[in-house]
Design a protein around this motif. Structure first.
Motif, PDB file in Angstrom:
ATOM      1  N   ALA A 319       0.850  -1.204   0.000  1.00 34.67           N
ATOM      2  CA  ALA A 319       0.000   0.000   0.000  1.00 34.67           C
ATOM      3  C   ALA A 319       0.883   1.251   0.000  1.00 34.67           C
ATOM      4  O   ALA A 319       0.577   2.240  -0.670  1.00 34.67           O
ATOM      5  N   ARG A 320       1.982   1.184   0.735  1.00 36.90           N
ATOM      6  CA  ARG A 320       2.910   2.339   0.777  1.00 36.90           C
ATOM      7  C   ARG A 320       3.602   2.522  -0.576  1.00 36.90           C
ATOM      8  O   ARG A 320       3.798   3.642  -1.040  1.00 36.90           O
ATOM      9  N   MET A 321       3.953   1.397  -1.191  1.00 32.97           N
ATOM     10  CA  MET A 321       4.598   1.479  -2.519  1.00 32.97           C
ATOM     11  C   MET A 321       3.666   2.142  -3.532  1.00 32.97           C
ATOM     12  O   MET A 321       4.114   2.850  -4.437  1.00 32.97           O
ATOM     13  N   ASP A 322       2.360   1.889  -3.354  1.00 30.01           N
ATOM     14  CA  ASP A 322       1.393   2.470  -4.291  1.00 30.01           C
ATOM     15  C   ASP A 322       1.408   3.998  -4.242  1.00 30.01           C
ATOM     16  O   ASP A 322       0.953   4.653  -5.164  1.00 30.01           O
ATOM     17  N   LYS A 323       1.901   4.535  -3.141  1.00 28.44           N
ATOM     18  CA  LYS A 323       1.901   6.003  -2.976  1.00 28.44           C
ATOM     19  C   LYS A 323       3.235   6.639  -3.366  1.00 28.44           C
ATOM     20  O   LYS A 323       3.372   7.855  -3.322  1.00 28.44           O
TER      21      LYS A 323
END
Ligand code: NAI
Length: 777
Positions: A319-323
């Motif tokens: 989820a963090r990578m998506d940002k």
């Protein structure tokens, strides 16, 4: 983007930093740079183009230095060095302070130029690279000021050749130049070919800061120029870069007497326990592996997560990578910039594409249409032996596996040939401080990652190199003892003879391996004669197999490193006591072997044992205060297994004076006794046997130094080699040590063992491990 659109998407708009000032500086130099030699820029010679990797545009032309350029730079540094040293600590402190101040004033220009040349986000060059470089000069201005009182017994080395990489061009320059200058050395520095510009801007700054001409010289070019710097007439070579080149440099400097520090690669573990604050650990991981596009020698590139939280952690991480925002490095709101060069991009791509195991997750942010961009990538489900788990990728690629127990975490973390850094996340202070000492790494971060400071030593173990940069510990690498004592060593020949045995029962003295006396594998021995030509006995000739047995025994005795200093002190006192009880016998033996002062040598040996018993529980380490919420504990740990070629001149003292510091500080020792006079060492077996030294901690061989030296130096399970042999073995030992990049100490002068030189032995018998822990507000 309209205001309405911004409100709808709540996305960041572009916030580009201007490149105008940096481009103007390049233009002011005509867009072409020569090197910086003897206080002035030389005319550009044959040049190559340095590009902005984010846009592929040419930035400037930089000179490929010739041999004549390097020679001129070294000559300038040589000529300037005595004057620079004579300026005194305070004079140098003023100059270093001026450098720090000017760097601070021009910090934005440096940050922008760094980002243009390297591709790293401006946020990082502005907030990390440049401030840390400034801090390094301020801090080292302080060491210069204090050198005369606090390091009164140290002197500068002379001229230092320094070769640095492209991942932190200005910061690595600061790490190299600041301590060298502070301690009174002058430098010839070669930046990496992809990123020469901030070094050249620094040269400009040196002129403004009043650095005397010749003190800082910069030569630009590729590896061939690096080779010229390494081979030049310099007293020290300092290198940061790949392990492969580190090995080449180790071999190239072997036997030259040049001091050497190598800061090499890593595959650092990032260990997340199930009680960790997972959100913080995810944020930490972003800094561990996506900082500087993963082109960080100590990047937390190997994620190890405890099984119970692995799924949750992976979900949060994705989820963090998506940002993560990838794009123009000059944009203040982006997270991931360009990798340094298309060549590095191709290396990363090749390594990742060759992998067929596990699952790959790629950050979804679209890549810019051109430029050397690689998306943040996360690969799960790899086996521990998979190439991606073992090889340094040096890109934004995280690999991962899981573990069940703390013991398994340590085992996986240490399953690497490297040993640069490690990160541990847990809310349990007991667990963190139990794991930290067991990790084979020069730096351990607890609940944080990629923290650096000028006051905290940084450096690796195993194939990550040797030597430390930063802190008091880093200064040793830029100094030598102020007074060279002792004549150059000359080979000591054994006595010859043909007389009758002194003792009618002619004995063959065995080897001492794993706490037992052992016959030599080859079955060979040689006679040992007295100065008068009488036969004193026979000494075994150890071979490669005997040495391997000794290494096995030493490695089985690893637990010695975990005993307390107090316990080790007791054993050293006991050795002294038992030697003392047999003093007369040993004195007679030494008189028989050398006809020289046996009683004095025994007395000095007993004193030496007392001295190291004293030190065993007093090598304390220290806590370095970094200017943020934490302390860096600089702990001294044993090196491991140390192979020693003993002094030929002193049959007993030469053995005891190296054995004692090695084992006092928690190492296991394999000692090859004096070659011409081996029999006092063989008598010492009995002292060891009666003194509670655990088997395998001390192993003693007799035989040829010349034959055993290359075997010791190339053995992959030996961590360091010391030689006090009278044979000229520096070249062999240093070149052969390149295999596992073990530390070496080859003494070329005749030591007076009655003059304590404890500091040199403490340095050689320990590794500094820097453990960063949260502390204070
Ligand atoms: P490298 O080790 O070849 O380059 C570092 C520096 O050494 C550069 O200034 C280069 O010009 C110089 N050099 C190269 N060959 C030399 C030689 N024979 N003698 C003296 N100097 C020499 O690193 P490279 O090729 O740029 O990158 C390759 C890999 O190395 C990367 O993918 C990465 O894995 C690793 N690396 C590790 C670094 C670290 O800080 N640990 C830094 C840079 C690269």
């Amino acid at each position: 983007m309209s205001i309405k659109e911004i409100f709808q998407s709540m996305d960041y708009g572009p916030a580009p930093e201007s490149a105008a000032e940096a481009l103007a500086w390049i233009a002011a130099h005509g867009g072409r740079f020569g090197g910086f030699i003897d206080g002035a820029f030389s005319e550009p010679g044959e040049t190559f183009v340095t590009r902005n990797p984010a846009t592929e545009e040419a930035l400037a032309e930089v000179t490929r230095a010739t041999q004549a350029d390097v020679d001129r730079a070294v000559a300038a540094a040589r000529a300037a060095q005595p004057g620079w040293a004579a300026l005194g600590g305070h004079g140098r402190a003023r100059v270093l302070y001026a450098i720090a101040r000017l760097l601070q004033k021009q910090s934005r220009l440096f940050a922008v130029l760094e980002t243009l040349d390297n591709g790293k986000p401006i946020r990082e060059s502005r907030d990390i690279d440049v401030p840390l470089a400034i801090r390094h000069f301020y801090h080292h201005a302080g060491y210069a000021e204090l050198m005369e009182t606090e390091l009164a017994d140290r002197a500068p080395l002379g001229v230092c050749g320094q070769v640095i990489p492209w991942n932190f061009p200005l910061l690595m320059l600061a790490w190299k130049v600041a301590p060298a200058l502070a301690m009174g050395n002058t430098v010839v520095l070669k930046p990496a070919e992809y990123t020469s510009l901030t070094a050249l801007l620094f040269a400009d700054l040196c002129r403004q800061a009043g650095v005397p001409k010749g003190v800082v010289n910069i030569v630009t070019g590729d590896g061939a120029v690096g080779e010229m710097v390494v081979k030049a007439d310099v007293e020290k070579v300092a290198f940061t870069g790949s392990t492969a080149v580190g090995r080449i440099i180790r071999e190239a400097t072997a036997g030259t007497g040049k001091a050497l520090t190598l800061e090499l690669g890593g595959k650092s573990p990032y260990v997340v326990f199930e009680d960790a604050d997972l959100d913080s650990a995810v944020e930490g991981l972003v800094d561990a592996i996506w900082f500087n596009q993963g082109q960080v020698c100590c990047a937390g590139s190997r994620l190890l997560v405890q099984e119970g939280v692995a799924d949750a952690f992976h979900r949060k991480l994705k989820a963090r990578m998506d940002k993560l925002r990838i794009g123009d490095p000059l944009d203040k709101a982006i997270d991931i910039g360009a990798v340094v060069d298309p060549v590095q991009l191709a290396t990363i791509t090749r390594l990742v594409d060759a992998n067929t195991e596990g699952e790959r997750y790629v950050a979804p942010c679209p890549l810019p249409a051109r430029g050397a961009f690689y998306p943040p990538t996360f690969i799960t489900g790899l086996s521990p032996a998979a190439p991606l788990m073992q090889e340094e990728i040096f890109g934004p690629v995280l690999v991962s596996t899981t573990f069940r127990t703390p013991a398994e975490a340590v085992e996986l973390a240490n399953n690497t040939r490297y040993g640069l850094a490690a990160t541990v996340w847990t809310e349990n202070v007991n667990l963190a401080l139990d794991i930290a000492p067991r990790l084979m790494a020069g730096v351990v971060w607890v609940n944080g990652t990629n923290m650096f400071d000028a006051a905290a030593p940084f450096g690796g173990v195993r194939e990550s190199g040797f030597g430390r940069e930063g802190g008091w510990e880093g200064l040793t690498a830029y100094t030598r003892p102020a007074r060279e004592v002792g004549e150059p060593l000359k080979p000591v020949e054994p006595f010859a003879g043909e007389g009758a045995p002194v003792d009618p029962l002619d004995r063959t003295h065995k080897l001492y391996i794993g706490g037992k006396q052992a016959r030599p594998d080859g079955g060979y021995s040689r006679p040992v004669w007295s100065p008068e030509g009488d036969l004193l006995g026979h000494a075994s000739l150890a071979n490669r197999k005997d040495l391997r047995n000794a290494v096995e025994a030493a490695n089985a005795a690893r637990a010695w490193g975990r005993t307390t200093g107090h316990a080790r002190a007791q054993i050293l006192y006991f050795l002294a006591e038992n030697l003392s009880a047999r003093a007369a016998e040993f004195a007679r033996r030494i008189d028989g072997l050398t006809s020289r002062g046996g009683a004095e040598e025994v007395e000095a040996s007993i004193r030496t044992l007392f001295r190291w018993a004293a030190w065993a529980d007093k090598v304390d380490g220290r806590a370095a205060g970094a200017p943020f919420r934490g302390v860096a504990l600089a702990m001294r740990e044993p090196v491991g297994t140390i192979g020693v070629l003993c002094d030929d001149r002193s049959p007993l003292l030469g053995l005891v004076a190296t054995l004692a510091p090695a084992i006092a500080l928690g190492n296991r020792a394999i000692l090859v006794a004096s070659e011409p006079f081996p029999l006092a060492a063989t008598d010492f077996y009995q002292v060891l046997e009666t003194s509670d030294v655990p088997s395998g901690v001390v192993n003693i061989l007799t035989g040829s130094h010349g034959e055993l030296a290359p075997v010791l130096a190339s053995h992959l399970d030996i961590d360091a080699v010391w030689s006090f042999s009278s044979q000229p073995l520096a070249r062999t030992i240093e070149a052969k040590s390149a295999g596992n990049l073990k530390r070496t100490w080859v003494e070329t002068r005749a030591r007076d063992w009655t003059r304590p030189d404890d500091r040199s032995f403490i340095e050689a018998a320990t590794e500094v491990k820097t453990v960063w822990i949260p502390y204070g507000e």
